[in-house]
Write a protein that holds these residues in place. Structure first.
Motif, PDB file in Angstrom:
ATOM      1  N   GLN A 198      32.844  10.304 -25.819  1.00 40.24           N
ATOM      2  CA  GLN A 198      33.046  11.454 -26.785  1.00 40.24           C
ATOM      3  C   GLN A 198      34.704  11.360 -27.176  1.00 40.24           C
ATOM      4  O   GLN A 198      35.547  10.662 -26.278  1.00 40.24           O
ATOM      5  CB  GLN A 198      32.953  12.821 -26.076  1.00 40.24           C
ATOM      6  N   ASP A 199      34.918  11.782 -28.252  1.00 38.94           N
ATOM      7  CA  ASP A 199      36.270  11.615 -28.663  1.00 38.94           C
ATOM      8  C   ASP A 199      36.852  10.244 -28.865  1.00 38.94           C
ATOM      9  O   ASP A 199      37.977  10.038 -28.285  1.00 38.94           O
ATOM     10  CB  ASP A 199      36.998  12.723 -28.128  1.00 38.94           C
ATOM     11  N   MET A 209      26.307   6.317 -18.043  1.00 41.06           N
ATOM     12  CA  MET A 209      27.738   6.967 -17.923  1.00 41.06           C
ATOM     13  C   MET A 209      28.167   7.811 -18.962  1.00 41.06           C
ATOM     14  O   MET A 209      27.871   7.544 -20.225  1.00 41.06           O
ATOM     15  CB  MET A 209      28.839   5.874 -17.855  1.00 41.06           C
ATOM     16  N   THR A 210      28.638   8.988 -18.765  1.00 38.69           N
ATOM     17  CA  THR A 210      29.154   9.722 -19.973  1.00 38.69           C
ATOM     18  C   THR A 210      30.742   9.924 -19.867  1.00 38.69           C
ATOM     19  O   THR A 210      31.212  10.254 -18.525  1.00 38.69           O
ATOM     20  CB  THR A 210      28.646  11.070 -19.954  1.00 38.69           C
ATOM     21  N   TYR A 211      31.362   9.718 -20.799  1.00 39.00           N
ATOM     22  CA  TYR A 211      32.834   9.764 -20.582  1.00 39.00           C
ATOM     23  C   TYR A 211      33.761  10.365 -21.750  1.00 39.00           C
ATOM     24  O   TYR A 211      33.758   9.713 -23.041  1.00 39.00           O
ATOM     25  CB  TYR A 211      33.349   8.138 -20.397  1.00 39.00           C
ATOM     26  N   GLN A 212      34.397  11.449 -21.682  1.00 35.36           N
ATOM     27  CA  GLN A 212      35.413  11.873 -22.713  1.00 35.36           C
ATOM     28  C   GLN A 212      36.741  11.233 -22.601  1.00 35.36           C
ATOM     29  O   GLN A 212      37.691  11.591 -21.616  1.00 35.36           O
ATOM     30  CB  GLN A 212      35.311  13.448 -22.190  1.00 35.36           C
ATOM     31  N   VAL A 213      37.006  10.290 -23.586  1.00 37.86           N
ATOM     32  CA  VAL A 213      37.985   9.506 -23.348  1.00 37.86           C
ATOM     33  C   VAL A 213      39.338   9.986 -24.485  1.00 37.86           C
ATOM     34  O   VAL A 213      40.459   9.454 -24.323  1.00 37.86           O
ATOM     35  CB  VAL A 213      37.655   7.938 -23.855  1.00 37.86           C
ATOM     36  N   MET A 251      29.160  -5.114 -24.806  1.00 42.39           N
ATOM     37  CA  MET A 251      28.167  -4.383 -25.102  1.00 42.39           C
ATOM     38  C   MET A 251      28.089  -3.989 -26.835  1.00 42.39           C
ATOM     39  O   MET A 251      28.845  -4.408 -27.491  1.00 42.39           O
ATOM     40  CB  MET A 251      28.546  -2.817 -24.729  1.00 42.39           C
ATOM     41  N   THR A 252      26.817  -3.456 -27.348  1.00 44.96           N
ATOM     42  CA  THR A 252      26.713  -3.168 -28.839  1.00 44.96           C
ATOM     43  C   THR A 252      26.943  -1.607 -28.946  1.00 44.96           C
ATOM     44  O   THR A 252      26.658  -0.647 -28.263  1.00 44.96           O
ATOM     45  CB  THR A 252      25.201  -3.280 -28.973  1.00 44.96           C
ATOM     46  N   ALA A 253      27.793  -1.374 -29.904  1.00 42.66           N
ATOM     47  CA  ALA A 253      28.302   0.050 -30.281  1.00 42.66           C
ATOM     48  C   ALA A 253      27.352   0.508 -31.395  1.00 42.66           C
ATOM     49  O   ALA A 253      27.132  -0.133 -32.372  1.00 42.66           O
ATOM     50  CB  ALA A 253      29.777  -0.151 -30.808  1.00 42.66           C
ATOM     51  N   TYR A 254      27.436   1.844 -31.343  1.00 41.84           N
ATOM     52  CA  TYR A 254      26.413   2.739 -32.029  1.00 41.84           C
ATOM     53  C   TYR A 254      27.220   4.033 -32.474  1.00 41.84           C
ATOM     54  O   TYR A 254      27.604   4.776 -31.558  1.00 41.84           O
ATOM     55  CB  TYR A 254      25.193   2.954 -31.597  1.00 41.84           C
ATOM     56  N   ALA A 255      27.529   4.175 -33.676  1.00 41.25           N
ATOM     57  CA  ALA A 255      28.299   5.394 -34.014  1.00 41.25           C
ATOM     58  C   ALA A 255      28.402   5.514 -35.677  1.00 41.25           C
ATOM     59  O   ALA A 255      27.948   4.561 -36.266  1.00 41.25           O
ATOM     60  CB  ALA A 255      29.661   5.163 -33.521  1.00 41.25           C
ATOM     61  N   LYS A 256      28.727   6.601 -35.871  1.00 43.74           N
ATOM     62  CA  LYS A 256      29.136   6.801 -37.539  1.00 43.74           C
ATOM     63  C   LYS A 256      30.622   6.685 -37.441  1.00 43.74           C
ATOM     64  O   LYS A 256      31.509   7.235 -36.515  1.00 43.74           O
ATOM     65  CB  LYS A 256      28.768   8.126 -37.702  1.00 43.74           C
ATOM     66  N   GLU A 257      31.197   6.179 -38.331  1.00 51.96           N
ATOM     67  CA  GLU A 257      32.686   5.553 -38.539  1.00 51.96           C
ATOM     68  C   GLU A 257      33.320   7.137 -38.856  1.00 51.96           C
ATOM     69  O   GLU A 257      33.128   7.516 -39.937  1.00 51.96           O
ATOM     70  CB  GLU A 257      32.892   4.705 -39.703  1.00 51.96           C
ATOM     71  N   LYS A 258      34.208   7.655 -37.839  1.00 48.06           N
ATOM     72  CA  LYS A 258      35.010   8.534 -37.763  1.00 48.06           C
ATOM     73  C   LYS A 258      35.968   8.758 -36.725  1.00 48.06           C
ATOM     74  O   LYS A 258      35.623   8.290 -35.650  1.00 48.06           O
ATOM     75  CB  LYS A 258      33.816   9.831 -37.631  1.00 48.06           C
ATOM     76  N   ALA A 259      37.015   9.133 -37.068  1.00 46.71           N
ATOM     77  CA  ALA A 259      38.125   9.281 -36.294  1.00 46.71           C
ATOM     78  C   ALA A 259      37.708  10.499 -35.316  1.00 46.71           C
ATOM     79  O   ALA A 259      37.282  11.714 -35.704  1.00 46.71           O
ATOM     80  CB  ALA A 259      39.349   9.593 -36.799  1.00 46.71           C
ATOM     81  N   GLY A 260      37.864  10.252 -33.966  1.00 49.41           N
ATOM     82  CA  GLY A 260      37.494  11.375 -32.899  1.00 49.41           C
ATOM     83  C   GLY A 260      35.943  11.790 -32.685  1.00 49.41           C
ATOM     84  O   GLY A 260      35.710  13.069 -32.604  1.00 49.41           O
ATOM     85  N   GLY A 261      35.240  11.055 -33.148  1.00 49.75           N
ATOM     86  CA  GLY A 261      33.573  11.041 -33.107  1.00 49.75           C
ATOM     87  C   GLY A 261      33.183  10.773 -31.668  1.00 49.75           C
ATOM     88  O   GLY A 261      33.769  10.508 -30.877  1.00 49.75           O
ATOM     89  N   ASN A 262      31.923  10.851 -31.592  1.00 53.05           N
ATOM     90  CA  ASN A 262      31.088  10.385 -30.302  1.00 53.05           C
ATOM     91  C   ASN A 262      30.382   8.915 -30.695  1.00 53.05           C
ATOM     92  O   ASN A 262      30.185   8.431 -31.668  1.00 53.05           O
ATOM     93  CB  ASN A 262      29.920  11.302 -30.081  1.00 53.05           C
ATOM     94  N   ALA A 263      30.185   8.433 -29.837  1.00 49.99           N
ATOM     95  CA  ALA A 263      29.720   6.921 -29.900  1.00 49.99           C
ATOM     96  C   ALA A 263      28.948   6.503 -28.668  1.00 49.99           C
ATOM     97  O   ALA A 263      29.043   7.050 -27.438  1.00 49.99           O
ATOM     98  CB  ALA A 263      30.510   6.051 -30.137  1.00 49.99           C
ATOM     99  N   PHE A 264      27.982   5.554 -28.659  1.00 53.79           N
ATOM    100  CA  PHE A 264      27.347   5.083 -27.669  1.00 53.79           C
ATOM    101  C   PHE A 264      27.758   3.519 -27.487  1.00 53.79           C
ATOM    102  O   PHE A 264      27.892   2.781 -28.744  1.00 53.79           O
ATOM    103  CB  PHE A 264      25.862   4.808 -28.020  1.00 53.79           C
ATOM    104  N   LEU A 265      27.868   3.024 -26.357  1.00 53.22           N
ATOM    105  CA  LEU A 265      27.779   1.557 -26.109  1.00 53.22           C
ATOM    106  C   LEU A 265      26.699   1.322 -25.303  1.00 53.22           C
ATOM    107  O   LEU A 265      26.463   1.941 -24.239  1.00 53.22           O
ATOM    108  CB  LEU A 265      29.096   0.980 -25.372  1.00 53.22           C
ATOM    109  N   SER A 266      26.101   0.202 -25.542  1.00 49.32           N
ATOM    110  CA  SER A 266      24.567  -0.082 -24.610  1.00 49.32           C
ATOM    111  C   SER A 266      24.502  -1.392 -24.698  1.00 49.32           C
ATOM    112  O   SER A 266      24.609  -2.447 -25.572  1.00 49.32           O
ATOM    113  CB  SER A 266      23.631   0.731 -25.504  1.00 49.32           C
ATOM    114  N   TYR A 267      23.796  -1.796 -23.531  1.00 48.79           N
ATOM    115  CA  TYR A 267      23.042  -3.177 -23.253  1.00 48.79           C
ATOM    116  C   TYR A 267      21.572  -3.219 -23.895  1.00 48.79           C
ATOM    117  O   TYR A 267      21.030  -4.178 -23.860  1.00 48.79           O
ATOM    118  CB  TYR A 267      23.182  -3.480 -21.940  1.00 48.79           C
TER     119      TYR A 267
END
Length: 244
Positions: A42-43, A8-12, A61-77
């Motif tokens: 996204q966002d 899924m891709t989701y701009q939140v 799920m497990t989160a993968y991201a760089k800590e940043k406000a308004g960044g992109n991230a993955f959540l994954s099984y």
């Protein structure tokens, strides 16, 4: 042997809905409706204890991201490795992660582009450069997905379609604005031996309220037998901070 995965891709929009209310729980409920194995966000607020952490805890799920406000991230099984962020310039950003999907490697590029025509064109040029998608080291199946920011067709769209394969989309592919979607800003492109078997847009009443974008859901089949991994090559972790 192939492997399938639901993405899924989701701009939140930092979890702000059309009613102006910031509500990560509402976003989590939409994601649960879509039932993805891997989610490209996204966002999103990725600061420790922020919105991404709430979604991770709520969805299991497990989160993968760089800590940043308004960044992109993955959540994954599925476990992700090789997490890296790219600055596409002028507000554009891209987060890469390599997923282990039942022993097969999948390169994921999660991006957010500007809606300004000139900026968007330059961001796509950076995306297709040898530093990113033009890198000869990208030998496994690749999916590029996210918010492409476009409102009208430009030469940048042509460049994308010449260099990558656009994944199939539903007959009515608009995802933005969520209440009355008219524009297909959220989509995916493919490279290598991967194909999309099915594509759908979640149009539930909750999804129309939770964000300004509707989520796009893809069922992808990874076909390349050369990209088999040993599971130990990819280490599963919690919130991962990208190098650099």
């Amino acid at each position: 042997m192939s492997a399938t995965v639901r993405i899924m891709t989701y701009q939140v929009g930092r979890c702000r809905g059309g009613d102006g209310r910031i509500d990560p729980e509402r976003i989590a409920a939409v994601i649960a409706e879509g039932r993805p194995d891997i989610l490209a966000l996204q966002d999103i607020d990725t600061d420790a204890g922020g919105q991404l952490h709430q979604l991770e805890k709520r969805l299991g799920m497990t989160a993968y991201a760089k800590e940043k406000a308004g960044g992109n991230a993955f959540l994954s099984y599925f476990p992700l490795a090789g997490l890296r962020t790219y600055d596409l310039g002028e507000g554009g950003c891209c987060l890469r992660g390599d997923a282990d999907v039942r022993g097969k490697r999948l390169h994921l590029f999660n991006l957010r582009l500007s809606s300004a025509l000139g900026r968007r064109g330059r961001q796509i040029h950076s995306l297709l450069s040898r530093d990113l998608l033009g890198d000869d080291a990208l030998v496994c199946p690749t999916i590029v997905l996210g918010d492409f920011g476009d409102i009208i067709w430009t030469l940048a769209n042509l460049e994308l379609n010449l260099r990558l394969r656009q994944a199939i989309r539903p007959l009515w592919s608009a995802t933005y604005p969520a209440r009355f979607p008219l524009i297909g800003r959220d989509r995916a492109y493919l490279k290598g031996k991967i194909r999309v078997l099915d594509a759908s847009i979640l149009r539930s009443p909750l999804a129309r309220r939770a964000s300004s974008h509707l989520p796009l859901i893809l069922t992808a089949e990874i076909q390349d037998p050369a990209c088999i991994l040993r599971v130990k090559e990819l280490k599963r972790s919690g919130m991962e901070v990208a190098a650099g």
